[in-house]
Design a protein around this motif. Structure first.
Motif, PDB file in Angstrom:
ATOM      1  N   TRP A   1      -0.464  -6.421   5.820  1.00 52.52           N
ATOM      2  CA  TRP A   1      -0.813  -6.330   4.229  1.00 52.52           C
ATOM      3  C   TRP A   1      -1.222  -5.000   3.826  1.00 52.52           C
ATOM      4  CZ3 TRP A   1      -4.980  -9.117   1.423  1.00 52.52           C
ATOM      5  CH2 TRP A   1      -5.036  -8.948   0.022  1.00 52.52           C
ATOM      6  N   GLN A   2      -2.062  -4.471   4.543  1.00 48.58           N
ATOM      7  CA  GLN A   2      -2.802  -3.359   4.328  1.00 48.58           C
ATOM      8  C   GLN A   2      -1.859  -2.154   4.341  1.00 48.58           C
ATOM      9  OE1 GLN A   2      -6.825  -2.339   5.153  1.00 48.58           O
ATOM     10  NE2 GLN A   2      -6.335  -0.845   6.494  1.00 48.58           N
ATOM     11  N   LEU A   3      -0.813  -2.176   5.447  1.00 44.53           N
ATOM     12  CA  LEU A   3       0.165  -1.317   5.717  1.00 44.53           C
ATOM     13  C   LEU A   3       1.043  -1.235   4.339  1.00 44.53           C
ATOM     14  CD1 LEU A   3       1.527  -1.164   9.194  1.00 44.53           C
ATOM     15  CD2 LEU A   3       0.681   0.871   7.923  1.00 44.53           C
ATOM     16  N   GLY A   4       1.343  -2.366   3.892  1.00 48.63           N
ATOM     17  CA  GLY A   4       2.369  -2.669   2.811  1.00 48.63           C
ATOM     18  C   GLY A   4       1.787  -1.874   1.637  1.00 48.63           C
ATOM     19  N   ARG A   5       0.358  -2.231   1.282  1.00 51.35           N
ATOM     20  CA  ARG A   5      -0.374  -1.313   0.209  1.00 51.35           C
ATOM     21  C   ARG A   5      -0.026   0.378   0.524  1.00 51.35           C
ATOM     22  NH1 ARG A   5      -4.439  -5.235   1.459  1.00 51.35           N
ATOM     23  NH2 ARG A   5      -5.719  -3.425   1.938  1.00 51.35           N
ATOM     24  N   ILE A   6      -0.431   0.588   1.637  1.00 52.46           N
ATOM     25  CA  ILE A   6      -0.516   1.862   1.901  1.00 52.46           C
ATOM     26  C   ILE A   6       0.938   2.562   1.663  1.00 52.46           C
ATOM     27  CG2 ILE A   6      -0.753   3.735   3.784  1.00 52.46           C
ATOM     28  CD1 ILE A   6      -3.029   1.799   5.048  1.00 52.46           C
ATOM     29  N   PHE A   7       2.122   1.971   2.154  1.00 49.37           N
ATOM     30  CA  PHE A   7       3.313   2.352   1.734  1.00 49.37           C
ATOM     31  C   PHE A   7       3.668   2.570   0.162  1.00 49.37           C
ATOM     32  CE2 PHE A   7       4.559   1.171   6.071  1.00 49.37           C
ATOM     33  CZ  PHE A   7       4.813   2.384   6.743  1.00 49.37           C
TER      34      PHE A   7
END
Length: 914
Positions: free
Chosen positions: A470-476
């Motif tokens: 989820w955090q990766l999705g937000r970062i992208f």
């Protein structure tokens, strides 16, 4: 604050990027408080486990990482001293050091041929290995321990105690690895062993453990029965430290299974005994009970009382480490309740204390917890606005504090890796990535998050892996919701899709892996689903693809299931994918989805591609419109009050698709409502000419995959009718209930329980013995977003939703299933925006194929009129349950006294409409 942090933090990042080597295949761990009875004494050459409770965080399931710590003591020390020293390190959270010493002790006992002492030490090692996530090492140690005991063939009391101790540890390993049935069997064996030595503490502890296994297996009724027996056994004992400790552990267990009111009562009894024993009670016990009370009260939603319990627990904490752990929970609650100034003061205090803590696993976890709270504070500040991360007047987060926390966390991560705790390392890396995320240092945030995710996946820890996905999705998306970075959208979609898939794999385990009261579904799970749906519905100027629409629909249904799981604190039901064409070729399914910047609607028509349309409106505006309509439906309102709102909501949900319904010969509209839409009566929507219910039958469902598609067999119309006419339990009298029940009885054959005869026990007995496809309860009740506050009223008390679930499902497999459950006088809790979740919970968990209930409590005279007409229509050939309700509502709205939707609109059908 957009530049790079210099100095130690960059060096720490550089070092961290090389941490992920040779980790092996590890299995997930779950955080839970375990009571492990460990004290060493020698008798007849056997080291025996006797009663001392040690609260600790337990991990599970993992392949071995070899412990390479140097021995802290010369190997010539007597093994019993090595064991005692290991225990001291273990209590201090120095797991690796404890393992080294226990390994030395086990080697001594092996050389001496003392297999029983070796067996006990191996059980300690198994528990410690589990703490570090080393499943294979833990399983091997406990298996060897059992072999040594079995080959000894001793039948002495000490041998039985030893066997019970080892079985207790084995059961905990099994449950942590998802083997609930095996754990139950093992703990039953442990109870037998404890009974052979008359060890009452061990017996009660084994029973509490068995209840946990039963709950994990979904056997809730058996778990509650067993816990009730444990409580009765404890209450029958004289006040003592044993009784106090037993009640404390029972209180924790009751909280884990969601019985919050009972948990609080039991913990308060434990505290009263502790205070009565006075100087005989260690400060650690009193502090621990107060801490547990704070956690339970917090789960009940009483923030101020929880903070008060935390403060009292801090005042009696026996050590700086214990004090800091409680303060971290207090900090988390302050952050969650938006008490920012108090949170920042406490954060500064904790930050200074961490440097004083002795090196230990607990100290390292405390460092991670502090950083995670700092991240939450940072995100809250980001939402609040311009002072964010700039220091200034204190409303944001000073950048220096973030730098310091990141530096300390980077150092802690390297110390964690040296200890072999892969789970903690993943948490640390991901949390450090979160700090970079809130300071918009996207490259560093991505690198750290990917490392954390890789490690979580390597140890098969889905409960933390989804957080980093989820955090990766937000970062992208670089924090933008909806994601406006076109080039990053595919990567973000993949990351979010992986997070949702991981959450789906957890389902029933989600509460188990997060038994900590600090876990928040609305903060940690719900946004993952919603943000993913938002991504799927984005496109570069074109309509979303069919593939994306199908995935969006499946995701929103999955969210509905996850909400119900969280409501019950366990997996609520088994879901089976099904298409609308397979159920009813004249039904349309409507998925209205409330997203941050739009109200999206997906329409499913039989044998046709999915349709999609949206209304660009901020979520707050959508919710304002829905709330306005809900508030306009009151008995004193005029048509000018409710009609404009009803038409506005119709325009949002149905106007764009109205023209497509008629050619498809649609007769039934099935809504899968989202958020506030659950508490809105769709029947009252108005197209400018007529109410929606005048044209279509209407039904609500949490999702098609929950439906049991089978029509009611009219020749079997037989009911169990129960109700209250007199005032009971603070609720007003319902004099027309008698009229309702008598006239319904005239429409269908039925057995009746009225007033004094309508008790919890009589209802259970009647349901168990009577094969009635219809159960009609005309009594006060309430639906709430809290399962404890969702109940129906009987003559002698309340039956909450979990008890109702047990009661109605008791006959499953023996008699005819319940086709229709009618709750004719219940209402959604006032002021609870998610109260209709309780209605969906009752509908799904009752075991009934269909549930007819009311969103608010209406005049019992109009209710009686509607119910009588409903059964009259239901008895006619070819009339579905949804159509019978539609006809009853239309009949009522055409009566002069009941033209207002207040009287006829709140009745909703959930589940199967055939």
């Amino acid at each position: 604050m957009n530049g790079h942090w210099n100095g130690r933090i960059n060096q720490g990042l550089s070092n961290i990027q090389h941490l992920l080597c040779n980790q092996g295949w590890l299995k997930s761990v779950r955080f839970a408080l375990l009571g492990l009875l460990i004290a060493i004494s020698l008798h007849a050459g056997i080291a025996v486990a006797i009663g001392r409770t040690l609260d600790r965080q337990a991990a599970n399931q993992g392949q071995p990482i070899e412990i390479t710590s140097q021995p802290l003591q010369p190997s010539t020390i007597a093994p019993v001293q090595l064991v005692q020293q290991a225990e001291e390190h273990y209590q201090a959270g120095q797991i690796s050091e404890a393992i080294t010493l226990w390994q030395q002790a086990a080697t001594h006992y092996e050389q001496d041929g003392d297999r029983l002492n070796q067996a006990l030490v191996l059980s300690f090692l198994a528990a410690a290995y589990a703490d570090l996530g080393q499943r294979a090492q833990a399983n091997r140690a406990i298996a060897d321990s059992l072999v040594f005991i079995q080959t000894s063939n001793l039948e002495t009391p000490n041998a039985h105690l030893l066997r019970a101790q080892v079985l207790t540890v084995q059961g905990k390993l099994q449950l942590a690895q998802g083997q609930a049935v095996a754990a139950l069997n093992t703990w039953q064996q442990a109870e037998v062993a404890y009974r052979q030595t008359n060890d009452s503490s061990g017996i009660l502890g084994s029973q509490i453990n068995q209840a946990r296994a039963l709950q994990a297996e979904g056997l809730y009724r058996r778990a509650i029965t067993l816990l009730t027996q444990v409580e009765q056994s404890l209450q029958n004992q004289p006040d003592s430290r044993l009784k106090m400790t037993g009640l404390r552990n029972l209180g924790k267990m009751l909280r884990l299974v969601g019985n919050l009111a009972q948990s609080r009562t039991v913990l308060e009894q434990s505290l009263a005994i502790a205070q009565k024993l006075d100087d005989k009670t260690p400060a650690s016990d009193i502090s621990g009970i107060l801490f547990s009370l704070g956690n339970t009260v917090r789960a009940q939603g009483d923030t101020n009382t929880a903070l008060d319990f935390y403060q009292k627990a801090i005042a009696t904490a026996p050590s700086l480490t214990a004090k800091t752990q409680i303060e971290l929970a207090q900090l988390s609650l302050l952050v969650d309740s938006n008490q920012t100034a108090a949170a920042q003061r406490l954060l500064t205090q904790i930050q200074s204390q961490l440097a004083q803590l002795p090196p230990s696993r607990l100290a390292l976890y405390a460092q991670i917890d502090l950083a995670r709270n700092l991240v939450k504070l940072g995100r809250g500040a980001s939402v609040r606005g311009s002072q964010t991360l700039s220091g200034g007047d204190g409303s944001g987060l000073p950048s220096e504090r973030l730098k310091t926390s990141a530096q300390e966390l980077a150092i802690a991560i390297q110390q964690i890796r040296a200890s072999g705790d892969a789970r903690a390392e993943s948490y640390g890396l991901g949390t450090l990535g979160s700090l970079y995320e809130i300071t918009q240092q996207w490259n560093e945030a991505k690198t750290l998050t990917q490392q954390a995710l890789s490690l979580a996946q390597s140890i098969d820890a889905p409960d933390i892996a989804y957080q980093w996905q989820w955090q990766l999705g937000r970062i992208f998306c670089q924090g933008q919701q909806p994601c406006s970075l076109a080039g990053s959208l595919p990567n973000a979609t993949i990351a979010y899709g992986s997070a949702v898939k991981t959450l789906q794999s957890l389902r029933g385990d989600l509460v188990a892996v997060n038994p900590d009261v600090q876990f928040s579904f609305r903060e940690s799970v719900e946004p993952v689903y919603r943000q993913f749906v938002d991504l799927l519905l984005q496109s570069a100027g074109n309509a979303p693809s069919q593939e994306n629409l199908i995935q969006a629909r499946e995701t929103i249904e999955a969210l509905q299931l996850a909400e119900l799981d969280n409501f019950f604190r366990e997996a609520c039901t088994n879901a089976h994918p099904v298409k609308i064409d397979q159920i009813d070729p004249q039904a349309a399914v409507i998925y209205p989805i409330i997203l941050p910047s739009q109200l999206a609607v997906i329409l499913a028509l039989p044998n046709q591609p999915l349709r999609y349309f949206k209304t660009p409106l901020p979520q707050a505006e959508v919710e304002r419109i829905l709330t306005q309509m809900r508030q306009s439906l009151r008995p004193t309102a005029f048509v000018e009050d409710w009609l404009p709102s009803a038409q506005r909501v119709y325009d949002l949900l149905l106007r764009p698709i109205a023209a497509e319904l008629a050619p498809s010969q649609i007769k039934t509209l099935v809504f899968v409502p989202d958020g506030l839409l659950r508490s809105l009566p769709m029947a009252a929507l108005h197209d400018g000419q007529q109410y929606l219910v005048e044209k279509y039958s209407i039904v609500l469902t949490p999702g098609l995959q929950l439906l049991q598609a089978q029509p009611l067999e009219r020749q079997r119309l037989h009911g169990l009718l129960a109700g209250l006419t007199q005032a009971r339990g603070g609720f007003a009298a319902l004099p027309n209930v008698a009229v309702e029940i008598n006239q319904v009885k005239a429409e269908i054959s039925a057995q009746v329980l009225l007033d004094q005869s309508f008790t919890d026990r009589s209802l259970e007995k009647m349901i168990d013995s009577t094969p009635s496809p219809i159960v009609h309860l005309a009594t006060h009740g309430q639906f709430s977003s809290n399962a404890d506050n969702t109940f129906i009223l009987t003559w002698d008390g309340r039956i909450n939703v979990k008890q109702l679930d047990q009661l109605l499902r008791f006959r499953e497999g023996n008699l005819t299933p319940i086709e229709l459950l009618v709750l004719s006088a219940c209402q959604t809790a006032t002021g609870d925006k998610r109260a209709a979740l309780g209605m969906a919970g009752v509908a799904v968990r009752s075991g009934a194929r269909s549930t007819l209930a009311s969103l608010w409590s209406v005049s019992d005279r109009s209710t009686a009129s509607l119910m009588i007409q409903f059964y009259r229509e239901l008895g006619k050939p070819g009339v579905t349950k949804a159509e019978a309700l539609r006809r009853a509502q239309v009949s009522l709205l055409h009566q002069d006294d009941y033209t207002s939707p207040y009287y006829w609109a709140p009745f909703v059908l959930l589940g199967n409409w055939l």
